[in-house]
Every structure is written in C-alpha cells, then in structure tokens.
Design an enzyme around this catalytic site. Structure first.
Site, PDB file in Angstrom:
ATOM      1  N   THR A 263       7.061  -8.225  -8.727  1.00 44.61           N
ATOM      2  CA  THR A 263       7.544  -8.643  -7.412  1.00 44.61           C
ATOM      3  C   THR A 263       8.811  -9.494  -7.478  1.00 44.61           C
ATOM      4  OG1 THR A 263       5.277  -8.512  -6.600  1.00 44.61           O
ATOM      5  CG2 THR A 263       6.795  -9.843  -5.308  1.00 44.61           C
TER       6      THR A 263
ATOM      7  N   CYS B 130      -4.934   1.294  -9.636  1.00 45.94           N
ATOM      8  CA  CYS B 130      -4.229   1.222  -8.361  1.00 45.94           C
ATOM      9  C   CYS B 130      -5.231   1.073  -7.228  1.00 45.94           C
ATOM     10  CB  CYS B 130      -3.380   2.464  -8.115  1.00 45.94           C
ATOM     11  SG  CYS B 130      -2.480   2.321  -6.552  1.00 45.94           S
TER      12      CYS B 130
ATOM     13  N   GLY C  70       2.895 -12.285 -10.954  1.00 41.28           N
ATOM     14  CA  GLY C  70       3.510 -13.483 -10.397  1.00 41.28           C
ATOM     15  C   GLY C  70       4.560 -14.155 -11.250  1.00 41.28           C
TER      16      GLY C  70
ATOM     17  N   ILE D  82      -2.063  -8.165 -15.036  1.00 43.28           N
ATOM     18  CA  ILE D  82      -2.945  -7.555 -14.063  1.00 43.28           C
ATOM     19  C   ILE D  82      -2.163  -6.652 -13.103  1.00 43.28           C
ATOM     20  CG2 ILE D  82      -4.705  -9.348 -14.122  1.00 43.28           C
ATOM     21  CD1 ILE D  82      -3.447 -10.612 -11.631  1.00 43.28           C
TER      22      ILE D  82
ATOM     23  N   THR E 282      -2.548  -5.293  -9.040  1.00 46.97           N
ATOM     24  CA  THR E 282      -2.680  -6.125  -7.836  1.00 46.97           C
ATOM     25  C   THR E 282      -4.140  -6.354  -7.449  1.00 46.97           C
ATOM     26  OG1 THR E 282      -2.431  -4.118  -6.525  1.00 46.97           O
ATOM     27  CG2 THR E 282      -0.458  -5.419  -6.903  1.00 46.97           C
TER      28      THR E 282
ATOM     29  N   ASN F 238       4.673   4.961 -16.672  1.00 44.81           N
ATOM     30  CA  ASN F 238       3.395   4.681 -16.039  1.00 44.81           C
ATOM     31  C   ASN F 238       2.913   5.975 -15.403  1.00 44.81           C
ATOM     32  OD1 ASN F 238       1.860   3.889 -13.375  1.00 44.81           O
ATOM     33  ND2 ASN F 238       1.776   2.042 -14.635  1.00 44.81           N
TER      34      ASN F 238
ATOM     35  N   ALA G  69       0.875  -1.168   0.000  1.00 42.60           N
ATOM     36  CA  ALA G  69       0.000   0.000   0.000  1.00 42.60           C
ATOM     37  C   ALA G  69       0.914   1.220   0.000  1.00 42.60           C
ATOM     38  CB  ALA G  69      -0.920   0.008   1.222  1.00 42.60           C
TER      39      ALA G  69
ATOM     40  N   LYS H  65      -3.320   0.061 -18.123  1.00 40.66           N
ATOM     41  CA  LYS H  65      -3.076  -1.007 -17.142  1.00 40.66           C
ATOM     42  C   LYS H  65      -4.368  -1.330 -16.422  1.00 40.66           C
ATOM     43  CE  LYS H  65       0.053  -2.885 -13.940  1.00 40.66           C
ATOM     44  NZ  LYS H  65       1.253  -2.353 -13.275  1.00 40.66           N
TER      45      LYS H  65
END
Ligand SMILES: Cc1cc2nc3c(=O)[nH]c(=O)nc-3n(C[C@H](O)[C@H](O)[C@H](O)COP(=O)(O)OP(=O)(O)OC[C@H]3O[C@@H](n4cnc5c(N)ncnc54)[C@H](O)[C@@H]3O)c2cc1C
Ligand SMILES: Cc1cc2nc3c(=O)[nH]c(=O)nc-3n(C[C@H](O)[C@H](O)[C@H](O)COP(=O)(O)OP(=O)(O)OC[C@H]3O[C@@H](n4cnc5c(N)ncnc54)[C@H](O)[C@@H]3O)c2cc1C
Ligand SMILES: Cc1cc2nc3c(=O)[nH]c(=O)nc-3n(C[C@H](O)[C@H](O)[C@H](O)COP(=O)(O)O)c2cc1C
Ligand SMILES: Cc1cc2nc3c(=O)[nH]c(=O)nc-3n(C[C@H](O)[C@H](O)[C@H](O)COP(=O)(O)O)c2cc1C
Ligand code: FES
Ligand code: FES
Lengths: 311, 265, 311, 265
Positions: free
Chosen positions: A275, A133, A253, A195, A197, A102, A73, A169
């Site tokens: 990530t 977001c 992922g 995607i 989150t 972005n 966050a 996005k």
C-alpha cells in the site's frame, strides 16, 4: 548514498541486491511505476496475481480508505497468462531486479498449470502462490486456511515449476499461520510470504450500504503492521525449528525503512512494500534506501539483521 | 512523462464558500500537463489520511500548477490548512486528457466540473476565435465563486458562456442538459462536432445520452475512487460498454462516452 | 439534547436506555470515569475482567501506540472476585445503567464458579465471558478459537448463572467467528460480543527488542474497525439464520456516533466503546449522544437501525 | 475533582532548543492543580496519533495551565504546531502530587524533571523563607533554556539553587547525586527530612538509593507509558516493592521511593 553495509540477500532461492520487493497487486506489472523509481533501486517486484484466463474483477467501488489503512476488493482483475507472457513479462525481464510472478488458480490443477507455464520462462525468478486472496469466491483464502490444502497446492506447483523456487503467500485470517507455513515448507516451498490482507468491511452510515460493491474486502496499510509483525515472528520461529532452510518474506503496512527493519528483525529475510506505493509512488525505492541507512548506522548487514529479535 | 515531487505551496486561498484555489510550484509537472489530466496529491505526510487525493489540473502557468478544489471530507479539509511554503507530495500529470483536435468543440461544465474545463478553454482559445461553454450551476449563491472565476480568468472575449442554474438566479432555469438540447437543436448546420464535458455523474450520463441522440461525439471526464493514480491498483474501475472495466486513471479520466457502460456506472 | 427517537434497546436479556456500553478493560470499574460522564449518559458498562483470585498482570511496558491503534498486554490484572464484590460492585450498583461483569477463568470450573457467585448478585445485569484474551497463558484465546470449548465454557457458566444472562466475548483471531457464536448460542448464551483485540506485536528497531515485555499484545482502536464490522456482520447473519433470539454486541475501533451506527447497521443490537475512552474520557457519552442525533436525523429508532444493512 | 475540556492555547513558544512552554486556558483544571500532578493532552483531534500524552503541570497561574515540554517524537512535534487560539482536549488534574508537608524539604531535578519541580518550588516559597534545589543538567548549552528559566521565573531570593552539569560548564561537574551526597554529608544537623525528586529513571534510582542510605524520606515523580491517565487501563504499571504493580497515574506519578521496586523498574 552508497551503503557501507551489505544489503544483498538470498531469499527463497532468489538472490536480491537488497531485501525490498514491491508487493503483488500494488505495483501493477512494474512498468506503471518506472517513472518514479531509479532502475535497480529495489531488489525486485512481485507481479499482480496472474490467472490462466483474463479476469475483469469485481464491480466498483473496489477501494475505500479506512483509519491508517484501506480496503480493496479488486477481485484479482488481471490480463491473464497469455497476455502476461506476451506483453508484460518481456519488459520486466529487461529490468534489473528479481521478477516474482504471483499466481492464482481456482483449483489445484490451475495452480499446477500456471506454475508449469511460468516456470518455463527464463525471465521468471520465482513463483508466489496466492492462496490467501479474500476477494474471490473460488480458491483464494479457502485454500489458505487449511494446512492440507496449502500443502496440496504447493506440492502441485513445485512439481510443475521445473526447479523454479515456489513461494507461498499466506493469509492472516487464521488463528495461527504457522501450520500453513509448515505445510508449504513440507511440500517444497522455498519461502512463505505474509501477510496478505485481513478480511474486513466498511459501511456507509448515510446510505446503510457496504462501501464496497463486493461487501467485504482486504485491509492493508499501516493499520495492519502489528498483525503482520506478530505473524512473521510466529512463522519464522516455527520454520527455524522445523524447516530452517525455508525463508520468510514479510509484509503488511511497511511505510518506512524502519518498518522494513522491524520485519527483518522479526525473522523475515526480505520484505515487500504494498500500500505504501499508493501513498508515494517512489516509496519502495525510498524504503530500500532508508533500510540501507539504518543497517549502516547499526553496523549490520541485511542478512545479519534477519531474525535478530532479542526476546 | 510523469514524475513525483514535493511541490511547494505558492498560495492556497478560498475563492468562495468551501472552494479553494491552490497554486503549487511544480514546473516539471506543469510543463507536461495537458487539459483533462490530473495529479495525485498527498494532503498529509503521515499515515492518516492514508491515500493521496486526485485533482484535475485547473491550469498550468509559468511553472505553477493550479488546482481548484472543493472541501468534501477530511482530506480536502486538511488541504485548506496547507500554508504557503509547506510542501505537498504530488505526482503527475496523469491519465488521458481531452482530445482537443475537434473542429467545432462545445464545452459543458457542471459545478466543480469547471476545474479541468477551464484548462481546456485556455488551450482552445489559442486555436479558435470563439470557444463556447455551457455551464450549469446550482445558483449564484452556491456557485458565485465559479461564476466569478469565469468572469475573471476566463473572461476573454473569445469565450462565449451560457449559464443554466437550478434556482434560476443566473441564465436559464434548469439543468445544463436543457441548454445542450437547445444548442443542438438551434446550432444547425454549425452543430458542434464534439462535446467535452465534466461534472457530476448524472449530468455526464444525461450529456452522453443527448450526444448519442444527436450523433455528436462526446468526451466525458469521469471520477472514481483512486488509490495509486498510475494504473497499478485497479481500484478506479469504470464499467466499459463492451463489458469489463476501464481504469479512470489510465484509460481516463477523459473517456469517449461511447466506451462507458452508463447503465452500470 | 432530548432525542426525538427511541434509543432504548433490549440486548442479550438486558434493557439499556441507549445502545452504548463502555467496553471491558477500558473503563476500569466505572468510577474512574465518573468525573467525565453525566450519570445515565450511556446504557451501561462492562467491567474490567474479574478472576477468582487477584491478578497482578504482566510486567511493563504493557502498552504501545501503533498507527491508528494501540497494543496492550495488561495480562488481565484485576482486583479479584472478593475485592470486586466488596468494593467495586456496590458503587456500580448505585449508578444508573446496566452492569455487565466481564469474567475470566483459567478452566471451565473457574468460569462456572465465577458465574455462580456473580450471578447471585442483584446488582449484576449480565455476565460477559472473556474467552478471547490474547494476553494470558491459560484459558483466554485458547478457549475462544474452538467451538467445542466455547460451548463447554458457555454451558458451564449458563448453568451456574441462575438465570442471569450470559454473553460470550469472541476473539477476532480466527478465520470465521460464526462457528464460535453458534456454539455459544447453542449452549445458552443470550448474546455474543465481538471483537476482542487482534493478536499483534511491535518491535523497537533501535534496541531490536519487542516493545511489550509480553512480546505480543492485543491490537485495538480505529485501525481494527473494518475487521470488527466484518465479523459482526458475519456473526449477525449466521445467528439470524440459526438463533434469531441471540443478540450481537459490536465493538472494535468505535470513535464516533457514526462508527457506532455502522456496527448497528451491520447487525449489532448494542455497541461497546473501548480504546476511544483513552483518547477522550467523555467519549462513550459523546458517542451515545452522536448516535442519538444520527438516529433522529435518519428517523429511525436504535432497534430499527440494527441489522438494516442493504446488501 | 478532575475534568475534561477543550483548552484554548494561549501561547506555545520555544524557550530553548526542542523545549517549549505551552500555556492553556483551563481555569477549572488550573485551580484544582497541585504540584506533581499531571494532565493528559490530546495533540491531534484525529485518530493519529491515537493516544493522549501525559504532561506534568509546570505551573497554574490565573486560570492558565503551564506545560513545559520537550520534543521527543511525533506527538510532541505535532504539539509545537498548536497555534494560539486552537483547542486541545485536556483532562486533569490527575494523579497523586508531592506531599508538601515536610519540614525541611529538598528538591532535586534532573533535566526536564524541572517541569513539575518548578510548580512545587512556587508552592513551597509561600511556606518557607528558603527553598533548596539541586539541579542536574547536561550542560549550559543543552540545558540553557532550563537554566534561564530558573534564573527567571524561579529567580526568587528564596530559592537556593545548586547546579551540577555533566560537562562541567555550570556548577559542579558530575551528576546531581554527587551534589545530593555532599549535601547529606554537610547539612547536619539540618539534614533535609524529605527529598522531592523528578528526572530520568537512572537518576531517580540513584536518588532513592542515596536517600535510603542516609535515611531520608524520598518522593519520586515517575514516568510510564500511559493510555488513559485515570487509572482505568492498567497500562502504566510500576513494579511495587511488595510485589505486584502500582499505577503511575493513580498511585503516582509521585510515589514514596520505598514503595517502588527499583530493581525491576
Ligand atoms: C480524476 C479526478 C479528478 C478530480 N478533480 C477534482 C478537482 O479538480 N477539484 C475537486 O474539488 N475535486 C476533484 N476530484 C474529487 C476529489 O478527488 C475528491 O473530492 C476528494 O478526493 C475528496 O477527498 P476528501 O478527503 O475531502 O473526502 P473523503 O473524506 O475521502 O470523502 C468525502 C466524500 O467525497 C467522496 N469522494 C471521495 N473520493 C472521491 C473521488 N475520488 N471522487 C469522487 N468522490 C469522492 C466520498 O465518497 C465521500 O462522500 C477529482 C476526482 C478525480 C477522480
Ligand atoms: C506523568 C508524566 C508526566 C510527564 N511530564 C512531562 C513534562 O512535563 N514535560 C515533558 O516534556 N514530558 C513529560 N512527560 C513525558 C511525555 O509524556 C513524553 O515525552 C511524550 O508522551 C512523548 O510523546 P511523543 O509523541 O513526542 O513521543 P513518541 O513518538 O510517543 O515517543 C518518542 C520517545 O519518547 C518515549 N516516550 C513516549 N511516551 C512516554 C512517556 N509517557 N514517558 C516517557 N517516555 C515516553 C518513547 O518511548 C520514545 O522513545 C511526562 C510523562 C509522564 C508519564
Ligand atoms: C489493491 C491491492 C491489490 C492486491 N492484489 C494482490 C494480488 O493480486 N495477489 C496477492 O497475493 N496480494 C495482493 N494484494 C495484497 C498485497 O500484496 C499485500 O499482501 C497486502 O496489501 C499487505 O501489505 P501492505 O499493507 O504493505 O499493502 C493486494 C493488495 C492491494 C492493496
Ligand atoms: C487496555 C485494554 C484492556 C482490555 N481488557 C479487557 C478485559 O479485561 N476483558 C475483555 O474482555 N476485553 C478487554 N479488552 C478488549 C476491549 O474490551 C475491546 O474488545 C477491544 O479493545 C476492541 O475495542 P476498541 O477498539 O474499541 O478498544 C481490553 C482492551 C484494552 C485496550
Ligand atoms: S487509481 Fe490505481 S489503477 Fe487507477
Ligand atoms: S494510564 Fe491508564 S491506568 Fe494509568
């Protein structure tokens, strides 16, 4: 390793040496990761979301680990457009690889203004609109859940961007992302990336408090790959039928070259690594190399792999 | 220059209850390391646990990187199982270390805060005839390992250690800030010009307040949850005195106490 | 262990000795797990979804493992109502613990008929309407994504159920599950249970085929816990404001007593243990014991824990 | 009666390339086990990998449960690291084993299919003076371990083994079904009344067809991806001859070949 196969792709109006990009918000402004990647190892990067004004972001704690994933966050903390143009973009422009910026606005007007000012920069290859977001009060996911709003934001950005490709996005926090993708395509986007989150939460049973100061945050990492693959497949199928020139950039992922291949097979033309960079600062480069090795082994080019799912 | 490598575990031994000393073969990182900096360490090659863990550099010796760690949760528990010969993905050295240019530095460590402080002491011992450390522990039982460690590795004649313990079993009964206050009051005119502190947050806060009161510069080594360690994720936000946030991994982990908003942290 | 604290709860019109239920589709018809659990270890169970006619289900492969999770595309295979009443319910009725029958219809009429026939059974404590299965063509998730449809199905079931409590199982494949929960509450549901599985997909990069014969499936397990917690918190907050007598049953990725406690803290009155039973056939019983130990340690009853999140 | 327990690893040794023999202390499971049944085994205590793995019971000896396994993916790879003394969550015995009431049973194993067949052989050796096994392997190199195993543990005078190998390095060059066909043609009038088979799916399919042709009863031990192992998840569906599905973990893993839809599988 010199791949025996052609890894170059053109995606959303941008030519990439290979289909692996670093994802927004997980690669800073590029320079943070320069000690860990060979120049040119990846096709390019997507910057941390840029807004008109600098944003301090949410109070800490901002991140928490979950099973095979993490929540963040951050609250779109960023240096703001002026600082980005003055001190971040020049370095990026000198590097090999595409620069996708972005951007995040709290209103349609802000998106348009950002697109206009960033579109004018020769060093910018494409704009990626963050309408997804989960961690901000204004804009963000609120835009991304309604095809009408997505279309409006996209049209405004496309109008401002002076011919620079606009990518949108998309959020996974919807039943079906295809209507959003079609709205973006209709409004002139050259690609959709997904995607972002999944809106999620973690609780500390000891203190009975949320683990994030913002209460909710966005789930990313290997845990969400199956959701990302499903949505990329849904969106790629829908676009193929109605807007075959609009591309899909897949993410969620991706930890290995095989994961990246799965996204391409599902219909993405390029992928983004998010990530994974936190778990290995050289991840994006390693994934690009692994993907090339996979393509060589399979005897396909990256472009041929895209959308090759046999259902 | 930071870099990422698969570091071979040289040894990974318990030095006390729930406290381990890990030695990694990572010459390039060890050579570049400065006191107060840290590394990110991946404790599992798979996706669970997902994120790397930050650890202060406890020492850097002949190409070996030393890490002193306490078992806290699943990551550090898993780390205890890393056998000599196995490899751990490691990147660093990271962040801003201690500024060691002071004339009369005073070191203050609380509990595991000793991990980076020990590296700073080694460094300062090359420069000064005498290095002073105030060290707060829970007691001889819980922190026996740390005390032994001081007696051993840092047991140079140059290091002058004063202890405080919560249970009174060693040194002065009380908190390390009691020692610090006393030190400030009694060390005139050779009062320290800079305090270098590492320990739990409440201790750092108290140390920072005390330094402000006595007008002594203070550098604190702070912790925050981290994802990337390299300044990219913005996860490790520390509230800044001037508003906004600083990144513990980039503007820190060592920060001038005056830059931190100790109320919001 | 005799917990020093009160673990009994009344949830959705059903009194449970403790707040841990076994989740639908992951515990068969109860008997499959009887070798592994002490009688009375858990508050009760929710049966595999029952339909009017027997269903063979989807072709294999039906399951695949993912990072900290799994996908299933069982396709609501079940013995059908008649067989359920004749050979499954009698055994269940003899066991301690509540019996919640999960049911699935392809139309509002089928839901009503199922509710009527099951509601008439003395051994049935409550009905759980599955309006959220991602793995079937008719009904399932299609119902679950629209408040109007959820309300209609619920009202029909409540009318048929002859006073038996009706629970509605909600899908996570929406932006915000609260409107669905409110519609169910409005139509007379006494509880909502969430989350069902997230629609997802897995691809075999070697063969370039989907790993599931059904192409898509439902993601469950620890990977989805953060999404489940967020949605339970959203729904519990919404119901508290508008329908304070309607309860939330929380599930998704619960593997331990602490996970269960987190769901209660987020606002659930009871929890269900799903995929965890596959990883340990005694999981549900163990989780109930761990939750009791946690409550004792914290000095709270299960009822007090519910909704105690401090935001 | 099945049950779940934390089984202590007695030994876990490689017996050939990528093939391991695991011995678990699980008296209650071992005592109840019958040939053809299986256990579910959790290879990690954490959430990754999430699901337990099914393994046939290879033997049950003095409270020990034997499992013969091949390294296939991450779960079996992790299993190789289970040290003696460590504990693995295990439940079983599960499923329907071989019906061993036949008068003239013939055993047929392909590759790792030997794992449950070996247990059946031990059982049958108590009942018959002679037990016949047809065993198909890739070759002496790849399946050396299995061949040694037969020579060793099953090397009783009562067990008559005929080999086929794909590379001709042992026994007859070809597939085990070639041996089976020959056996059917030449063993009249003492043709086997039942074939008990375990091996890769294409082999089982060929064996089932051949048995149908020669009108010999056939029991096949089948594999399917499993989640629960106890009949609850319905994940392990095997297409049934009469339409619909059978559960490999409940109506199987050993199924009458005539019950299976070999076209759809
Ligand atoms: C710059 C820096 C340097 C550090 N140096 C050392 C060191 O030299 N020796 C040492 O033993 N530890 C050090 N730590 C703390 C160490 O990183 C954590 O103890 C470790 O990450 C816990 O991992 P875990 O998986 O065992 O715990 P988890 O299972 O992740 O969590 C267990 C408990 O530890 C807390 N925790 C988790 N991560 C952190 C964190 N980053 N900071 C503080 N608390 C945390 C959690 O909130 C939780 O209460 C340092 C942290 C930072 C940020
Ligand atoms: C009833 C039964 C008995 C079995 N007995 C034995 C035995 O005695 N010895 C032995 O070595 N193996 C046995 N197996 C197979 C064993 O379960 C798998 O090899 C194992 O689950 C693979 O796990 P993994 O994590 O290593 O592979 P994964 O990483 O999960 O997968 C690696 C590869 O193995 C395949 N695979 C995964 N699970 C299965 C499965 N259940 N059945 C078949 N293929 C699978 C995958 O599709 C993939 O191609 C048995 C399977 C069943 C259903
Ligand atoms: C710490 C963090 C910050 C992020 N910031 C942004 C952002 O500014 N703009 C954006 O569009 N996506 C942002 N994302 C989303 C990622 O770009 C990506 O869509 C998501 O993490 C899923 O991919 P992954 O599983 O590979 O991480 C962020 C993600 C993380 C983890
Ligand atoms: C194999 C399997 C079968 C399921 N069948 C049903 C079902 O019949 N009806 C239903 O409402 N939910 C069904 N579910 C969903 C679970 O009840 C639960 O909502 C979901 O798995 C999330 O919880 P978990 O993460 O604890 O498994 C099924 C889940 C799995 C994994
Ligand atoms: S840990 Fe990522 S910015 Fe500091
Ligand atoms: S493995 Fe679950 S029903 Fe067979």
């Amino acid at each position: 390793m010199s791949p025996a196969t052609d890894m170059a792709v053109t995606v959303g109006g941008v030519r990439l040496a290979n289909p692996v990009l670093a994802a927004s918000g997980t690669f800073g402004y590029g320079r943070e990761y320069s000690p860990y990647l060979e120049p040119g190892a990846i096709g390019g990067l997507v910057t941390k979301g840029v807004s008109l004004q600098p944003r301090a972001g949410n109070p800490p704690p901002r991140i928490v680990e979950t099973a095979c994933g993490m929540l963040n966050a951050i609250g779109l903390a960023n240096v703001g457009l002026d600082e980005f143009l003055a001190h971040k973009l020049p370095w990026l422009t000198e590097q090999p690889g595409a620069v996708v910026v972005n951007l995040y606005g709290e209103s349609v007007g802000e998106f348009a203004e950002l697109a206009q000012r960033l579109g004018a920069q020769p060093g910018v290859d494409a704009l990626e609109l963050n309408v997804s977001c989960p961690n901000v009060k204004e804009g963000g996911m609120a835009f991304g859940c309604h095809p009408g709003a997505v279309g409006e934001v996209t049209a405004a950005a496309v109008a401002g961007a002076q011919g620079k490709p606009v990518w949108v996005k998309l959020t996974p926090n919807v039943s079906d992302p295809a209507p959003m993708a079609l709205a973006a395509a209709q409004a002139g986007a050259q690609a959709v990336s997904l995607i972002n989150t999944l809106l999620a939460m973690a609780i500390d049973a000891g203190t009975r408090r949320p683990k994030l100061a913002n209460v909710v945050g966005g789930l990313s990492g290997p845990a969400i790959k199956p959701v990302g693959l499903r949505m990329v497949w849904q969106v790629a199928s829908a676009l193929k039928a109605e807007h075959p020139t609009v591309d899909v950039v897949g993410l969620g992922g991706i930890m290995s070259g095989i994961d990246a291949a799965e996204y391409l097979i599902a219909g993405a033309k390029a992928v983004q690594v998010g990530t994974a960079s936190f778990t290995d600062p050289a991840a994006a480069g390693r994934i690009a190399a692994e993907l090339a090795a996979y393509c060589t082994e399979q005897g396909v080019s990256a472009a041929e792999l895209s959308g090759s799912l046999r259902v | 220059m930071s870099l990422s490598l698969k570091a071979k575990v040289s040894s990974n031994e318990p030095v006390g209850p729930e406290i381990y000393l890990l030695s990694l073969e990572a010459p390039a990182i060890a050579d570049a390391a400065r006191p107060g900096q840290f590394v990110m360490l991946r404790v599992s090659p798979g996706p669970e646990p997902l994120l790397a863990r930050p650890f202060s550099i406890h020492g850097a010796d002949g190409g070996k990187l030393l890490i002193l760690y306490q078992v806290k949760g699943k990551g550090t528990k898993l780390l205890t199982q890393a056998c000599p010969g196995s490899e751990l993905l490691t990147w660093g050295p990271l962040g801003r270390g201690f500024d060691l240019t002071a004339e009369r530095p005073l070191l203050v460590a609380g509990g595991m805060g000793v991990a980076p402080i020990a590296f700073a002491i080694e460094y300062l011992c090359n420069k000064f005839d005498e290095v002073r450390l105030l060290c707060g522990v829970a007691g001889t039982v819980r922190h026996e390992a740390l005390i032994k460690l001081f007696a051993g590795r840092l047991g140079s004649a140059r290091v002058k250690i004063r202890y405080s313990s919560e249970d009174g079993s060693i040194g002065r009964k009380g908190l390390v800030t009691d020692l610090l206050k006393e030190h400030f009051s009694t060390s005139q005119p050779l009062k320290p010009d800079t305090v270098l502190a590492c320990g739990p947050l409440p201790m750092l806060k108290a140390v920072a307040l005390l330094c402000a009161e006595f007008e002594v510069a203070c550098q604190t080594s702070l912790e925050a949850p981290m994802a990337c360690g390299v300044g990219a994720c913005l996860g490790c936000a520390i509230p800044a005195a001037g508003g906004g946030y600083l990144r513990a991994c980039q503007e820190g982990p060592v920060m001038e106490a005056s830059l931190v908003d100790w109320e919001k942290i």
